[in-house]
Design an enzyme around this catalytic site. Structure first.
Site: not given
Ligand code: SAH
Ligand code: SF4
Length: 381
Positions: A95, A108, A115, A119, A122, A169-170, A201, A223-225, A301, A344
């Site tokens: 997408e 985006c 991926c 995470c 995600c 994806g990463e 990112s 992406s710290l989290h 989300n 996202c």
């Molecule tokens: N793989 C890369 C880029 C894609 S993800 C990365 O992880 O940075 C883009 C962003 O969306 C990341 O910061 C990811 O952690 C965040 N993200 C993933 N799932 C999400 C969700 N369900 N709600 C909000 N943000 C989310």
């Molecule tokens: Fe992959 Fe980014 Fe999703 Fe983590 S947040 S699973 S690195 S797409």
């Protein structure tokens, strides 16, 4: 030459395209002409290239093509957000989302089908990994988005002013293709987007950040989290390989090379009762003490059986205030395009999983249907 051996010119950078023309016995300057046709005018037919003579057009038709990913669907949200589902060569769908904002339009872009990094919050990660996108499939998303607004000649404002590599994806695990696509985004013969407005990112593939700094100067988001290793090990599993100290050092090295007062963007998805407490904000302030950065909070989300919830608006505000009081520049990402599932982390595409992770996730979902376990139990995939 058969159909399958044609070179796809869409994903070639300027030097690569020059090399291509040389390899077929033509002048290098043809690369600039063809790039303009492809990226400025959205052309995919050599016949339309009026400054290229008939003989060369015929030669190109025989050995080359301009092929973007196949558009499966295009949705336009009531707030102007656009979402495309495109099919890539591996057969999976990914997408792309366009988000219009005052004076700019951010695209985006996805870099992989699925991926491998898994995470825990995600939906892309839950689908497992299928394939890397080619450079043509990555830049093709920008090409498709611009074309959807009509053919845009050079020097006229384009719809896409910013690109974030924040789709599926990463990008650092598909390094060469992501870099080539970003080079085309920034090239004046491509999309002419400034280096500040192209953002990669990453979830923290630390060694690749040093490689990135050697070849490109795009903006960087981490992406710290989570503000400590114990929690980040759970949410972002690659942290077990490259813990916070290692990844933040790599980010600082990357950012310091850029100079010009550029800073790291720190993305932090807020998960109710998991990483949204005052103690997490305090740890984050400590962790980022000497990291030049701005912080972008992303309220979670939801997607089915994720096992997580979005914090209340009050909790989000409280977290933001604590960081703000410590002197940080903090924004909260507003959700756009909800009516077309373009938010996202909700990008689901249709990934043909090679890792069988999606099967495990689906099994847990089915278990949830039968036994209705608690959300946290559903998350233990
Ligand atoms: N793989 C890369 C880029 C894609 S993800 C990365 O992880 O940075 C883009 C962003 O969306 C990341 O910061 C990811 O952690 C965040 N993200 C993933 N799932 C999400 C969700 N369900 N709600 C909000 N943000 C989310
Ligand atoms: Fe992959 Fe980014 Fe999703 Fe983590 S947040 S699973 S690195 S797409």
């Amino acid at each position: 030459m058969t159909e399958t051996t044609k070179v796809n010119l869409l994903g070639l950078t300027q030097p690569q395209l020059e090399g291509f023309f040389e390899s077929i016995g033509e002048k290098r300057f043809r690369a600039g002409q063809v790039m303009k046709w492809i990226h400025h005018f959205g052309v995919d037919d050599f016949e339309a290239m009026s400054n290229i003579g008939k003989a060369l057009r015929e030669k190109l038709k025989a050995c080359a093509e301009i092929r973007g990913p196949e558009i499966v669907s295009q949705d336009i949200s009531s707030d102007g957000t656009r979402k495309w589902v495109v099919r890539v060569a591996s057969g999976s769908c990914v997408e792309t989302v366009y988000i219009p904002q005052a004076g700019r339009g951010t695209l985006c872009v996805s870099s992989q089908a699925g991926c491998s990094l898994d995470c825990s919050f995600c939906s892309t990660g839950k689908q497992g990994f299928n394939s890397d996108l080619t450079a043509a499939e990555i830049i093709g998303q920008v090409w498709i988005a611009n074309k959807s607004f009509g053919t845009v000649p050079a020097k006229i404002d384009r719809a896409v002013t910013n690109v974030v590599m924040m789709g599926m994806g990463e990008p650092l695990l598909n390094f060469d293709n992501a870099v080539a696509a970003m080079q085309i985004m920034m090239d004046d013969l491509g999309y002419g987007i400034s280096k500040r407005k192209v953002t990669l990112s990453t979830s923290g593939v630390a060694p690749m950040l040093d490689e990135l700094g050697k070849v490109i100067d795009v903006s960087l988001a981490l992406s710290l989290h989570a503000p400590n290793d114990a929690l980040r090990d759970r949410l972002v599993p690659i942290n077990r390989k490259y813990p916070l100290a290692v990844v933040l050092d790599a980010c600082k090295r990357y950012i310091s090379r850029l100079g010009e007062k550029r800073v790291l963007t720190v993305e932090y998805t807020l998960l109710k009762d998991v990483n949204d407490q005052p103690e997490h904000a305090a740890q984050m302030v400590e962790l980022l003490r000497d990291v030049p950065c701005k912080i972008n909070l992303i309220p979670f989300n939801p997607f089915p059986f994720s096992g997580y919830e979005r914090p209340s608006n009050n909790a989000i505000r409280r977290f933001q205030d604590l960081l703000h009081q410590a002197g940080h520049n903090v924004t909260v990402r507003t959700t756009r395009g909800e009516d077309i599932d373009a938010a996202c982390g909700q990008l689901v595409g249709q990934v043909m999983d090679r890792t069988r992770r999606s099967e495990r996730h689906i099994a847990v979902r089915q278990l949830g249907d039968e036994a209705a376990p608690s959300p946290s139990a559903a998350n233990r995939t």
